[in-house]
Design an enzyme around this catalytic site. Sequence first.
Site, PDB file in Angstrom:
ATOM      1  CG  HIS A   1      -1.875   1.136   1.274  1.00  0.00           C
ATOM      2  ND1 HIS A   1      -3.204   0.958   1.576  1.00  0.00           N
ATOM      3  CD2 HIS A   1      -1.740   2.477   1.023  1.00  0.00           C
ATOM      4  CE1 HIS A   1      -3.839   2.111   1.524  1.00  0.00           C
ATOM      5  NE2 HIS A   1      -2.963   3.067   1.200  1.00  0.00           N
TER       6      HIS A   1
ATOM      7  CE  LYS B   1      -7.850   2.087  -0.435  1.00  0.00           C
ATOM      8  NZ  LYS B   1      -6.779   3.064  -0.262  1.00  0.00           N
TER       9      LYS B   1
ATOM     10  CB  ALA C   1      -5.042  13.099   5.771  1.00  0.00           C
TER      11      ALA C   1
ATOM     12  CG  HIS D   1      -4.958   2.602   5.831  1.00  0.00           C
ATOM     13  ND1 HIS D   1      -6.299   2.570   6.103  1.00  0.00           N
ATOM     14  CD2 HIS D   1      -4.831   3.188   4.614  1.00  0.00           C
ATOM     15  CE1 HIS D   1      -6.960   3.126   5.096  1.00  0.00           C
ATOM     16  NE2 HIS D   1      -6.093   3.500   4.185  1.00  0.00           N
TER      17      HIS D   1
ATOM     18  CG  LEU E   1      -7.760  11.058   7.370  1.00  0.00           C
ATOM     19  CD1 LEU E   1      -8.551  11.805   6.319  1.00  0.00           C
ATOM     20  CD2 LEU E   1      -8.524  11.022   8.697  1.00  0.00           C
TER      21      LEU E   1
ATOM     22  CG  HIS F   1      -0.044  15.283   1.573  1.00  0.00           C
ATOM     23  ND1 HIS F   1      -1.021  15.595   0.655  1.00  0.00           N
ATOM     24  CD2 HIS F   1      -0.416  14.120   2.141  1.00  0.00           C
ATOM     25  CE1 HIS F   1      -1.963  14.651   0.682  1.00  0.00           C
ATOM     26  NE2 HIS F   1      -1.618  13.742   1.557  1.00  0.00           N
TER      27      HIS F   1
ATOM     28  CG  ASN G   1      -5.182   8.423  -3.551  1.00  0.00           C
ATOM     29  OD1 ASN G   1      -4.153   7.845  -3.896  1.00  0.00           O
ATOM     30  ND2 ASN G   1      -5.264   9.058  -2.405  1.00  0.00           N
TER      31      ASN G   1
ATOM     32  CG  ASP H   1      -1.789   5.051   3.818  1.00  0.00           C
ATOM     33  OD1 ASP H   1      -1.904   5.274   2.598  1.00  0.00           O
ATOM     34  OD2 ASP H   1      -2.555   5.551   4.666  1.00  0.00           O
TER      35      ASP H   1
ATOM     36  CG  HIS I   1     -10.022   4.797   3.386  1.00  0.00           C
ATOM     37  ND1 HIS I   1      -8.834   5.473   3.463  1.00  0.00           N
ATOM     38  CD2 HIS I   1     -10.769   5.252   4.422  1.00  0.00           C
ATOM     39  CE1 HIS I   1      -8.861   6.309   4.490  1.00  0.00           C
ATOM     40  NE2 HIS I   1     -10.035   6.197   5.089  1.00  0.00           N
TER      41      HIS I   1
ATOM     42  CG  HIS J   1      -0.930   7.062  -1.330  1.00  0.00           C
ATOM     43  ND1 HIS J   1      -2.170   7.159  -1.915  1.00  0.00           N
ATOM     44  CD2 HIS J   1      -1.116   6.421  -0.148  1.00  0.00           C
ATOM     45  CE1 HIS J   1      -3.072   6.610  -1.118  1.00  0.00           C
ATOM     46  NE2 HIS J   1      -2.461   6.150  -0.041  1.00  0.00           N
ATOM     47  CG  LEU J   2       4.623   5.004  -6.051  1.00  0.00           C
ATOM     48  CD1 LEU J   2       4.962   4.104  -7.235  1.00  0.00           C
ATOM     49  CD2 LEU J   2       5.844   5.181  -5.150  1.00  0.00           C
ATOM     50  NE  ARG J   3       0.335  11.987  -2.856  1.00  0.00           N
ATOM     51  CZ  ARG J   3      -0.606  11.524  -2.045  1.00  0.00           C
ATOM     52  NH1 ARG J   3      -1.543  10.687  -2.487  1.00  0.00           N
ATOM     53  NH2 ARG J   3      -0.627  11.887  -0.780  1.00  0.00           N
TER      54      ARG J   3
HETATM   55  O1  DOR Z   1      -3.575   9.759   5.353  1.00  0.00           O
HETATM   56  C1  DOR Z   1      -3.895   9.365   4.240  1.00  0.00           C
HETATM   57  N1  DOR Z   1      -3.327   9.884   3.121  1.00  0.00           N
HETATM   58  N2  DOR Z   1      -4.821   8.425   4.151  1.00  0.00           N
HETATM   59  C2  DOR Z   1      -5.322   8.052   2.968  1.00  0.00           C
HETATM   60  O2  DOR Z   1      -6.180   7.207   2.964  1.00  0.00           O
HETATM   61  C3  DOR Z   1      -4.863   8.701   1.724  1.00  0.00           C
HETATM   62  C4  DOR Z   1      -3.531   9.270   1.853  1.00  0.00           C
HETATM   63  C5  DOR Z   1      -3.153  10.212   0.720  1.00  0.00           C
HETATM   64  O3  DOR Z   1      -3.392   9.865  -0.427  1.00  0.00           O
HETATM   65  O4  DOR Z   1      -2.613  11.278   1.003  1.00  0.00           O
HETATM   66 ZN    ZN Z   2      -3.419   5.043   1.363  1.00  0.00          ZN
END
Ligand code: DOR
Ligand code: ZN
Length: 356
Positions: A17, A110, A274, A185, A230, A262, A45, A258, A147, A19-21
């Site tokens: 799990h 997802k 988050a 998570h 989150l 950011h 996402n 996770d 989620h 997030h590479l963006r």
């Molecule tokens: O804290 C989080 N950040 N929880 C998520 O479910 C998404 C993630 C994000 O993509 O920044």
């Molecule tokens: Zn996530």
Amino acid sequence: MTDSIAQLTIIQPDDWHIHLRDDQALATTVAHAATSFNRVICMPNLVPPVKTTTDAQAYRTRIMQHLQACDIPAERKATFDPRMTLYMTDHTSAQDIEEAVKSGIVQAVKLYPAGATTNSADGVTNINALADVFGAMEKYQLPLLLHGEVTQDHVDIFDREKRFLDEVLVQIIAKFPALKIVLEHITTSDAADFVLAQGNNIAATITPQHMMLNRNHMLLGGIKPHLYCLPILKRESHQKVLLDVATSGSPKFFLGTDSAPHPTDKKETACGCAGCYSSPTALALYATAFDSVGKIDKLEGFTSRFGAQFYGLPLNTDTVTLLKSPMQIPTSYPYFDGSTLTPLMAGETLPWSIKA
Ligand code: DOR
Ligand code: ZN
């Protein structure tokens, strides 16, 4: 195995799990992820989200282009294998699932309840309308990644995961008993107990922050925006149970960082984003957590075996060595356009590090 100089060699881990963006972010996130992990499950996402197999193929191509360009050892590049997910919306169809399965490049789907977290506005508003989609996923054994939080405004943020288990997940499992599900998570003892009570088709990922930290770390003595993610950190009793199940040797719990980048200025602001960024130091964080309860011998199952087993994939054949020698987590990493990323537990010293 552990020996007297306190080093531990384990099968190369996977991150189930992350997030590479996208675009410029990939120059940083891919280099960090590929340094520690072989397979990574890439969350969909993005803006706009990865909704179709075509989107997923294009996203994987962008990731691989950045991999080639990044400054990491050739052997890490050779084994890095980003696995794609689709973002479920109210418009996802059974045909989308069939295409995804046939393509061979989509590892899972997802489900974000709409409004649950970062870039979840296009998520699902009515789970009951997606029976055909769940049916197709069950038929093809394509895992559903959840989620697991309800999103009604009036539900307290600390209760959202438990309410999801009771009100949503039980219904999904009752209707689709053979569906493979990963509760992502997890943050509560309720979720850990729930997963333990289910069959082998239900598993969970656990982040480093949820097993090492609780809401006191985030809120006592001043708000720490870099610990805001989150589902939100819960009370200490939940944290202890998460660490307990992660280190228990149960194959139902495996590594999912996770890691969610950011830019620092989007975290340190009046309405902060988050997400905790942990990818570059996640292995040392997990090793520290496991060792803190005398369970370093259980690390390899969690980091390198149980996830692959759940997804029906072979174990990695290469290894990584962890050293019991202190490492300071950087205070920040350069990101794109002059911004920075502040990692989880920035500036703190961990007793474990990764051998170069
Ligand atoms: O804290 C989080 N950040 N929880 C998520 O479910 C998404 C993630 C994000 O993509 O920044
Ligand atoms: Zn996530």
